[in-house]
Write an enzyme that holds these catalytic residues in place. Sequence first.
Site, PDB file in Angstrom:
ATOM      1  N   CYS A  87       0.831  -1.207   0.000  1.00 44.97           N
ATOM      2  CA  CYS A  87       0.000   0.000   0.000  1.00 44.97           C
ATOM      3  C   CYS A  87       0.864   1.255   0.000  1.00 44.97           C
ATOM      4  CB  CYS A  87      -0.981  -0.049   1.168  1.00 44.97           C
ATOM      5  SG  CYS A  87      -2.340   1.142   1.035  1.00 44.97           S
ATOM      6  N   HIS A 203      -3.462  -5.666   1.316  1.00 45.39           N
ATOM      7  CA  HIS A 203      -2.697  -5.888   2.538  1.00 45.39           C
ATOM      8  C   HIS A 203      -2.608  -7.369   2.906  1.00 45.39           C
ATOM      9  CE1 HIS A 203      -2.194  -1.710   4.111  1.00 45.39           C
ATOM     10  NE2 HIS A 203      -3.162  -1.491   3.234  1.00 45.39           N
ATOM     11  N   GLU A 205      -0.649  -8.708   5.021  1.00 39.15           N
ATOM     12  CA  GLU A 205      -0.362  -8.866   6.456  1.00 39.15           C
ATOM     13  C   GLU A 205      -1.625  -8.930   7.296  1.00 39.15           C
ATOM     14  OE1 GLU A 205      -0.622  -4.374   6.043  1.00 39.15           O
ATOM     15  OE2 GLU A 205      -0.246  -6.146   4.807  1.00 39.15           O
TER      16      GLU A 205
END
Length: 240
Positions: A87, A203, A205
């Site tokens: 991002c 994302h 994560e």
Amino acid sequence: MAVRVGIVTFPGSLDDRDAARAVRLVGGTPVPLWHGTHDLDGVDAIILPGGFSYGDYLRAGAIASLSPIMSEVISAASTGMPVLGICNGFQMLAEAHLLPGGLIRNDHGTFVCRDQRLRVENTTTAWTSAYAGAVSSVAGATEITIPLKNGEGGFIASADTIARLEGEGHVVFRYLDVNPNGSMNDIAGITNARGNVVGLMPHPEHAVEPGFGPDTTDAMRSGTDGLPLFASALTALLPA
């Protein structure tokens, strides 16, 4: 010895701790790095996390790309060290010219937050090799679902650059079902020619633990579609 993955914190970083947790879950050692130094602390790979570095002033990622540590990141990337931008980190990589193109305001003019389906189109990079056969495939292509949250996620590039990215297989992730931000060619993530630098807007994560990430049609991998991305870097760095 565990692979040491440096995670750079900038003023306005939000997802550095999430990236560190993802690294720990795949057996790596997260190493906090500070934007204002020139010290990479002997790390083996680098993650530029999501957030709003420097409040997104000027352009998202523009000021962060000039931080002292970025000169070291650029040098490390040139030697082949794996570097991942998520991002805001992707925006930094583009601003630092480690990846081509740029990221602009979403075409609908508003922030978007959703679980996003993606197709993994290149599993030969340092950050995507573990996707080869790791998750279910549809029509021969690996598809995953991970969270997306951005206000300036529209990928743009010149016609020649788009043609080169497509022709040379440098598009790594592509949006499926819906284009959430107006990115050209539905591009969600790209790599450099060497395959060690990858940037993506969604994302991974936030999709590393069952019950916490997005649900998928495959119960065996529900919520963990982002995990292979971090595992890939460790595999690439561990001795054969």
